[in-house]
Design a protein around this motif. Structure first.
Motif, short mmCIF file in Angstrom:
data_model
loop_
_atom_site.label_atom_id
_atom_site.label_comp_id
_atom_site.label_asym_id
_atom_site.label_seq_id
_atom_site.Cartn_x
_atom_site.Cartn_y
_atom_site.Cartn_z
N LEU A 373 -18.85 2.49 -6.42
CA LEU A 373 -18.88 1.37 -5.47
C LEU A 373 -17.75 0.39 -5.76
CD1 LEU A 373 -22.72 0.63 -5.19
CD2 LEU A 373 -21.23 1.75 -3.50
N ALA A 374 -17.42 0.21 -7.03
CA ALA A 374 -16.29 -0.66 -7.37
C ALA A 374 -14.98 -0.07 -6.87
CB ALA A 374 -16.24 -0.87 -8.89
N VAL A 375 -14.86 1.26 -6.90
CA VAL A 375 -13.67 1.91 -6.34
C VAL A 375 -13.62 1.73 -4.82
CG1 VAL A 375 -12.52 4.14 -6.00
CG2 VAL A 375 -13.53 3.59 -8.22
N ALA A 376 -14.79 1.84 -4.17
CA ALA A 376 -14.84 1.61 -2.72
C ALA A 376 -14.39 0.19 -2.39
CB ALA A 376 -16.25 1.86 -2.20
N ALA A 377 -14.74 -0.76 -3.25
CA ALA A 377 -14.32 -2.15 -3.02
C ALA A 377 -12.80 -2.29 -3.07
CB ALA A 377 -14.97 -3.07 -4.06
N VAL A 378 -12.14 -1.53 -3.95
CA VAL A 378 -10.68 -1.54 -4.01
C VAL A 378 -10.10 -1.06 -2.69
CG1 VAL A 378 -8.64 -0.54 -5.13
CG2 VAL A 378 -10.60 -1.26 -6.51
N ALA A 379 -10.68 -0.02 -2.12
CA ALA A 379 -10.21 0.50 -0.84
C ALA A 379 -10.39 -0.52 0.28
CB ALA A 379 -10.93 1.80 -0.50
N VAL A 380 -11.48 -1.28 0.25
CA VAL A 380 -11.69 -2.32 1.25
C VAL A 380 -10.65 -3.42 1.11
CG1 VAL A 380 -13.28 -4.12 2.04
CG2 VAL A 380 -14.16 -1.84 1.50
N VAL A 381 -10.38 -3.83 -0.13
CA VAL A 381 -9.33 -4.82 -0.37
C VAL A 381 -8.00 -4.34 0.17
CG1 VAL A 381 -7.98 -5.97 -2.19
CG2 VAL A 381 -10.48 -5.86 -2.36
N LEU A 382 -7.71 -3.05 -0.03
CA LEU A 382 -6.48 -2.47 0.50
C LEU A 382 -6.43 -2.58 2.02
CD1 LEU A 382 -3.87 -0.84 0.35
CD2 LEU A 382 -5.25 1.23 0.09
N ALA A 383 -7.53 -2.26 2.69
CA ALA A 383 -7.57 -2.34 4.14
C ALA A 383 -7.31 -3.76 4.63
CB ALA A 383 -8.92 -1.84 4.66
N LEU A 384 -7.89 -4.74 3.97
CA LEU A 384 -7.69 -6.14 4.35
C LEU A 384 -6.27 -6.62 4.07
CD1 LEU A 384 -11.06 -7.64 3.01
CD2 LEU A 384 -10.46 -7.11 5.39
N SER A 385 -5.62 -6.00 3.11
CA SER A 385 -4.27 -6.42 2.73
C SER A 385 -3.19 -5.83 3.62
CB SER A 385 -3.99 -6.00 1.27
OG SER A 385 -4.95 -6.53 0.38
N VAL A 386 -3.52 -4.80 4.37
CA VAL A 386 -2.50 -4.06 5.11
C VAL A 386 -1.77 -4.92 6.15
CG1 VAL A 386 -2.20 -2.25 6.85
CG2 VAL A 386 -3.37 -1.74 4.70
N PRO A 387 -2.45 -5.64 7.05
CA PRO A 387 -1.70 -6.36 8.10
C PRO A 387 -0.65 -7.33 7.57
CG PRO A 387 -4.01 -6.19 8.70
CD PRO A 387 -3.91 -5.73 7.28
N PRO A 388 -1.01 -8.25 6.64
CA PRO A 388 0.05 -9.13 6.13
C PRO A 388 1.11 -8.39 5.34
CG PRO A 388 -1.99 -9.46 4.89
CD PRO A 388 -2.33 -8.61 6.06
N ALA A 389 0.71 -7.31 4.64
CA ALA A 389 1.69 -6.57 3.84
C ALA A 389 2.71 -5.87 4.74
CB ALA A 389 0.97 -5.54 2.97
N VAL A 390 2.25 -5.28 5.84
CA VAL A 390 3.16 -4.59 6.75
C VAL A 390 4.14 -5.59 7.38
CG1 VAL A 390 3.29 -3.35 8.96
CG2 VAL A 390 1.64 -2.65 7.21
N ARG A 391 3.65 -6.80 7.70
CA ARG A 391 4.56 -7.82 8.23
C ARG A 391 5.62 -8.19 7.20
NH1 ARG A 391 -0.28 -9.85 10.49
NH2 ARG A 391 -0.53 -11.36 8.78
N THR A 392 5.22 -8.27 5.93
CA THR A 392 6.17 -8.62 4.88
C THR A 392 7.21 -7.52 4.67
OG1 THR A 392 4.49 -9.94 3.74
CG2 THR A 392 6.41 -9.26 2.45
N ILE A 393 6.75 -6.28 4.69
CA ILE A 393 7.68 -5.16 4.53
C ILE A 393 8.63 -5.07 5.71
CG2 ILE A 393 7.84 -2.63 4.32
CD1 ILE A 393 5.02 -2.74 3.02
#
Length: 406
Positions: A373-393
């Motif tokens: 479940l802690a690993v699943a939480a990392v994947a959720v954090v990744l999903a939430l981070s994608v939009p601002p990260a893609v704009r930065t890239i």
């Protein structure tokens, strides 16, 4: 000069894209053999589990500095460096198999293996990115699919050879042969990467280079690090999870990593054409799919359900790394390809190292299902981070290239 021009080696037509595929196949062959032969290597070295865990840290210790040094070398000398590293990686596997007796001998060999492997990782990714940008084809995703497929094939072959009584070094010799072939193919195609006055993306003089924009590269590396943490958590712990939590027998438990790697390979081949055109959607969907699959593993009461969750998690993680590398490839000048790839890959590798440790720490505190479940939480954090990260890239902008009239 066209980057996609055909070159003939040994009667076989090759291009930079095919050379990239060969390099990733050799890379996967080495690590597939390593995964299958790790128990035999540990037995040969006479180490306990704790000592082996400490020795494995030397892989990362060797890899990280080598990754940072390789990018500038590729930019300076081209993909002749890549060819040399492909050959050297296979030879290093033989060195580990032959000299890995005792803690000191194995640790020294693993430090060397980590250094050459980390360098080859950067060089192979830079080669795939160059080929993708020049050809307009999804080379990166397909190359990573080739890697995953090679891991599955090599691990099965290595296990079969070991089961037949072959010495530890024999599978590594076969992996070295694959590295030699890849090196020759890459060398034959390296003139297509030559950056002279008439090339598509000619390189400025070495002293004329501008500083790299580090923030987008660090953000890209962090995204891949999160993806790697999820991926390597499953690769490293799935067999243990199936055996310890669901009481699967050794053959069935061992199928966990193979199922994961196989699902990654199939997904990368199937989705290669999507990753470049729909990067934002692919990254968010991939991260959420990985989270859902990992949660299924955590809640599974039967091996079949857990394996289904593993396959789903694998499908989700499969699209993450190639998509991010594709975003970076479209933003980086060809002259800076190696350095940029080195930065992203080095940061990403931290996640690869951290994933199994992260699971171990959570497993000690709340058990393996809770760790999943802690690993699943990392994947959720990744999903939430994608939009601002893609704009930065800068993934929505057009690619930038330095061009000169030929």
């Amino acid at each position: 000069m066209s980057f996609d021009r055909d070159h003939v080696w040994g009667g076989v037509v090759t291009t930079p894209a095919r050379a990239a595929y060969a390099g990733f196949a050799a890379f996967g062959a080495l690590w597939g053999v390593w995964g299958a032969l790790l128990p035999a290597v540990r037995e040969q070295a006479g180490l306990g589990h704790g000592q082996l865990g400490t020795a494995l840290l030397f892989i990362g210790a060797g890899a990280l500095p080598a990754m940072l040094l390789t990018g500038p070398a590729v930019d300076r000398w081209g993909h002749r460096v890549t060819a040399l590293l492909q050959v050297g990686l296979g030879m290093t596997g033989i060195v580990v198999a032959v000299t890995g007796h005792g803690f000191v001998g194995l640790s020294a060999g693993l430090a060397l293996l980590g250094a050459v492997s980390g360098a080859a990782d950067v060089a192979n990714n830079a080669a795939a990115a160059s080929a993708e940008q020049a050809s307009g084809r999804p080379v990166i995703a397909r190359a990573h699919g080739v890697f995953s497929a090679a891991v599955v094939v090599a691990s099965l072959a290595g296990g079969a050879l070991r089961g037949a009584g072959a010495p530890v070094v024999v599978p590594f010799v076969l992996a070295a042969a694959a590295g030699g072939v890849a090196g020759l193919i890459t060398l034959a195609a390296s003139t297509a990467w030559t950056r002279g006055p008439g090339s598509v993306t000619a390189t400025p003089a070495w002293g004329d280079r501008r500083p790299l924009p580090l923030l987008p590269l660090l953000v890209a590396g962090t995204l891949v690090a999160l993806a790697f943490a999820v991926e390597n958590a499953h690769q490293s712990w799935s067999a243990v999870y199936l055996g310890d939590v669901l009481s699967a027998g050794p053959p069935l438990a061992a199928a966990g990593p193979a199922v994961f790697a196989g699902a990654v390979a199939l997904t990368r081949f199937a989705t290669a054409g999507l990753t470049g055109r729909h990067a934002l959607v692919v990254l968010v969907a991939g991260a959420l799919t990985a989270a859902a699959g990992t949660a299924i593993v955590a809640a599974a009461g039967h091996v079949a359900v857990a394996v289904t969750g593993l396959g789903l998690a694998a499908a989700g993680t499969a699209v993450l790394q190639p998509t991010v590398f594709g975003l970076v490839a479209r933003r980086v000048d060809e002259a800076d390809r190696g350095r940029a790839t080195g930065v992203v890959t080095t940061v990403a590798y931290l996640g690869f190292l951290a994933g199994p440790v992260y699971v171990g720490q959570w497993a000690g505190a709340v058990g393996l299902p809770g760790a999943m479940l802690a690993v699943a939480a990392v994947a959720v954090v990744l999903a939430l981070s994608v939009p601002p990260a893609v704009r930065t890239i800068g993934g929505r902008q057009a690619p930038v290239r330095r061009c000169r009239a030929g």
